[in-house]
Design an enzyme around this catalytic site. Structure first.
Site, PDB file in Angstrom:
ATOM      1  N   ARG A   2     -20.450  15.759 118.077  1.00  0.00           N
ATOM      2  CA  ARG A   2     -20.661  15.179 119.321  1.00  0.00           C
ATOM      3  C   ARG A   2     -19.559  15.885 120.379  1.00  0.00           C
ATOM      4  NH1 ARG A   2     -24.015  13.641 116.535  1.00  0.00           N
ATOM      5  NH2 ARG A   2     -25.079  11.757 116.989  1.00  0.00           N
TER       6      ARG A   2
ATOM      7  N   SER B  20     -24.427   5.534 120.526  1.00  0.00           N
ATOM      8  CA  SER B  20     -23.073   4.955 119.833  1.00  0.00           C
ATOM      9  C   SER B  20     -22.141   5.015 120.783  1.00  0.00           C
ATOM     10  CB  SER B  20     -23.115   6.068 118.639  1.00  0.00           C
ATOM     11  OG  SER B  20     -24.057   6.147 117.858  1.00  0.00           O
TER      12      SER B  20
ATOM     13  N   GLU C 206     -17.146   7.795 122.046  1.00  0.00           N
ATOM     14  CA  GLU C 206     -18.023   8.860 122.158  1.00  0.00           C
ATOM     15  C   GLU C 206     -18.614   9.397 123.323  1.00  0.00           C
ATOM     16  OE1 GLU C 206     -21.919   9.751 121.979  1.00  0.00           O
ATOM     17  OE2 GLU C 206     -22.291   9.735 120.004  1.00  0.00           O
TER      18      GLU C 206
HETATM   19  N1  EPU Z   1     -24.396   0.019 109.641  1.00  0.00           N
HETATM   20  C1  EPU Z   1     -23.831  -1.137 109.268  1.00  0.00           C
HETATM   21  N2  EPU Z   1     -24.011  -1.963 110.386  1.00  0.00           N
HETATM   22  C2  EPU Z   1     -24.178  -1.718 111.669  1.00  0.00           C
HETATM   23  C3  EPU Z   1     -24.478  -0.283 111.763  1.00  0.00           C
HETATM   24  C4  EPU Z   1     -24.702   0.594 110.558  1.00  0.00           C
HETATM   25  O1  EPU Z   1     -23.656  -1.436 108.093  1.00  0.00           O
HETATM   26  O2  EPU Z   1     -24.291  -2.795 112.456  1.00  0.00           O
HETATM   27  C5  EPU Z   1     -24.302   1.069 108.359  1.00  0.00           C
HETATM   28  C6  EPU Z   1     -25.888   1.348 107.921  1.00  0.00           C
HETATM   29  O3  EPU Z   1     -26.392   0.475 107.390  1.00  0.00           O
HETATM   30  C7  EPU Z   1     -25.832   2.767 107.624  1.00  0.00           C
HETATM   31  C8  EPU Z   1     -24.456   3.335 108.357  1.00  0.00           C
HETATM   32  O4  EPU Z   1     -23.936   2.532 108.844  1.00  0.00           O
HETATM   33  O5  EPU Z   1     -25.762   2.930 106.166  1.00  0.00           O
HETATM   34  C9  EPU Z   1     -24.775   4.515 109.379  1.00  0.00           C
HETATM   35  O6  EPU Z   1     -25.801   3.788 110.443  1.00  0.00           O
HETATM   36  P1  EPU Z   1     -26.879   4.538 110.973  1.00  0.00           P
HETATM   37  O7  EPU Z   1     -27.945   5.391 110.080  1.00  0.00           O
HETATM   38  O8  EPU Z   1     -27.462   3.719 112.031  1.00  0.00           O
HETATM   39  O9  EPU Z   1     -26.221   5.738 111.934  1.00  0.00           O
HETATM   40  P2  EPU Z   1     -24.768   5.822 112.640  1.00  0.00           P
HETATM   41  O10 EPU Z   1     -23.784   6.743 111.707  1.00  0.00           O
HETATM   42  O11 EPU Z   1     -24.576   4.560 112.945  1.00  0.00           O
HETATM   43  C10 EPU Z   1     -25.056   8.110 113.947  1.00  0.00           C
HETATM   44  C11 EPU Z   1     -25.329   8.568 115.047  1.00  0.00           C
HETATM   45  C12 EPU Z   1     -26.490   8.326 115.966  1.00  0.00           C
HETATM   46  C13 EPU Z   1     -27.688   8.932 115.474  1.00  0.00           C
HETATM   47  C14 EPU Z   1     -27.827   8.317 113.816  1.00  0.00           C
HETATM   48  C15 EPU Z   1     -28.841   8.551 113.108  1.00  0.00           C
HETATM   49  C16 EPU Z   1     -22.899   8.952 115.670  1.00  0.00           C
HETATM   50  C17 EPU Z   1     -21.613   8.426 116.366  1.00  0.00           C
HETATM   51  N3  EPU Z   1     -23.903   8.315 115.760  1.00  0.00           N
HETATM   52  O12 EPU Z   1     -25.069   6.580 113.695  1.00  0.00           O
HETATM   53  O13 EPU Z   1     -26.382   8.914 117.291  1.00  0.00           O
HETATM   54  O14 EPU Z   1     -28.782   8.375 115.981  1.00  0.00           O
HETATM   55  O15 EPU Z   1     -26.514   8.524 113.239  1.00  0.00           O
HETATM   56  O16 EPU Z   1     -28.456  10.176 112.837  1.00  0.00           O
HETATM   57  O17 EPU Z   1     -22.767  10.062 114.880  1.00  0.00           O
HETATM   58  C18 EPU Z   1     -25.651   8.738 119.398  1.00  0.00           C
HETATM   59  O18 EPU Z   1     -24.850   9.673 119.153  1.00  0.00           O
HETATM   60  O19 EPU Z   1     -25.320   7.961 120.426  1.00  0.00           O
HETATM   61  C19 EPU Z   1     -26.287   8.305 118.373  1.00  0.00           C
HETATM   62  C20 EPU Z   1     -26.967   7.041 118.561  1.00  0.00           C
END
Ligand code: EPU
Length: 349
Positions: A171, A249, A345
């Site tokens: 990012r 995010s 971010e």
């Molecule tokens: N999780 C929780 N509770 C929550 C949110 C997440 O337990 O409230 C757990 C989920 O169950 C999962 C893990 O955290 O096991 C990861 O969650 P998720 O798959 O939703 O992905 P993320 O790591 O929160 C990242 C990116 C997103 C992108 C998704 C999918 C970053 C900062 N964010 O989110 O990117 O869409 O992966 O690849 O790297 C963005 O950059 O604005 C963005 C939305």
């Protein structure tokens, strides 16, 4: 009302609420729209605007405005999409920085050029995509990046920038960094070229996509199916900025050493963590925030989305200051419980 200075329309006192997806109120003392490299050169050559600091704005989908920007706001509205070249190893396409990212993803698929499907429905413009090296569902922009065109805000010169010079990180890129070596506010990206590898190979490693495979029994999805899955997954857990103000995010997923990760697992065995190639671990910031009980909570008019704790939302009429109060409270509680400092971010102005 726009006033004219040569061919360059300069606007004053422009409300920015509609120009940032969090819907935060701020006023641009000066805003100029650029639709071409030549327009950017007109800004550089302009007697008053030329030397003023600049804030380069696309769709404002990764921006938190906490005050009226002191800089001249340069809104990038360069349009156009074209096939550059069909090579044996890749299809190269080009899009203007002001195009909507998702529309370009859909356009490539409609033309039979797969490769961007995992990045469907990411809000924002084409020009913003390399700035923060957008990524989702196992793919980052840098893996599809060919080169970009930018105009230097000091010299007015157009340059083509390759991946090395962009210095992509998670990012992050040189275009997001200010200070030494950073290009934030120093150049305007006008066009992006993307490399869609041939033969096409699906990127399916991400847990949410593996779930889709299990649910549907389709183990060999085509690019259109992956596009549809990604759209459905995103719609299920991320708010549509057209309805609820947000910037995706709000924090980056923190990276910790193997030792730190072991310590945290010892205390919280359920923590979501992913091993990285260099031996460190990426932790799911959404999980950390959720574990601190923030999901669905609010401070003032800023809140934590109830389906994804990593997303902060505008509950209606929030100010940038309120968003920062909430963000700091979240950072403090995550630090207090896990000893981890979450880093925002979006760009905070
Ligand atoms: N999780 C929780 N509770 C929550 C949110 C997440 O337990 O409230 C757990 C989920 O169950 C999962 C893990 O955290 O096991 C990861 O969650 P998720 O798959 O939703 O992905 P993320 O790591 O929160 C990242 C990116 C997103 C992108 C998704 C999918 C970053 C900062 N964010 O989110 O990117 O869409 O992966 O690849 O790297 C963005 O950059 O604005 C963005 C939305």
């Amino acid at each position: 009302m726009p006033t004219s200075n040569g061919a360059l329309p300069v606007e004053h006192g422009v409300a920015l609420r509609a120009y940032n997806t969090f819907g935060l109120p701020a006023i641009a003392h000066t805003l100029v729209r650029v639709t071409s490299d030549a327009d950017v050169r007109r800004v550089v050559d302009h007697p008053e605007l030329g030397r003023a600091p600049k804030l380069v704005l696309g769709a404002g989908s990764n921006l938190i405005l906490t005050r009226d920007p002191e800089a001249v706001v340069v809104r990038v509205e360069v349009r156009g999409r074209r096939l550059v070249e069909e090579r044996a190893d890749a299809v190269i396409v080009e899009a203007g920085a002001g195009e909507t990212w998702h529309d370009v993803v859909a356009w490539t698929l409609d033309n039979g050029w797969p490769g961007l499907e995992n990045l469907a429905l990411i809000p924002g413009t084409v020009g913003a995509a390399p700035v923060q090296n957008i990524g989702a569902y196992g793919l980052e922009l840098r893996e599809r990046f060919e080169s970009l065109d930018a105009v230097d805000l000091v010299t007015g010169r157009s340059v083509t920038v390759d991946a090395v010079a962009c210095r992509f990180g998670y990012r992050d890129s040189a275009f997001k960094r200010s200070g030494y070596g950073g290009l934030a506010g120093k150049s305007v990206i006008t066009r992006l070229r993307l490399k869609l590898p041939r033969p096409w190979r699906p990127v399916l490693g991400y847990l949410d996509l593996e779930r889709k495979i299990a649910e549907t029994g389709n183990t060999v999805p085509d690019a259109r199916t992956i596009f549809d899955w990604v759209c459905a997954i995103r719609r299920g857990k991320l708010p549509d900025p057209a309805q609820v103000g947000n910037v995706g995010s709000f924090f980056k997923n923190p990276v910790v050493s193997a030792e730190q990760c072991r310590d945290i697992i010892a205390r919280d065995p359920h923590i979501v963590h992913y091993p990285l190639a260099d031996g460190s671990y990426k932790l799911a910031a959404g999980w950390l925030i959720d574990a601190c009980g923030w999901k669905g909570k609010s401070i003032g008019r800023a809140g934590v989305y109830d389906k994804q704790a990593l997303v902060l939302v505008n509950r209606g009429g929030a100010s940038g200051a309120e968003v920062l109060v909430l963000a700091r409270a979240i950072q403090e509680s995550v630090y207090g419980r896990f000893g981890i400092r979450l880093e925002p971010e979006p760009v905070v102005v």
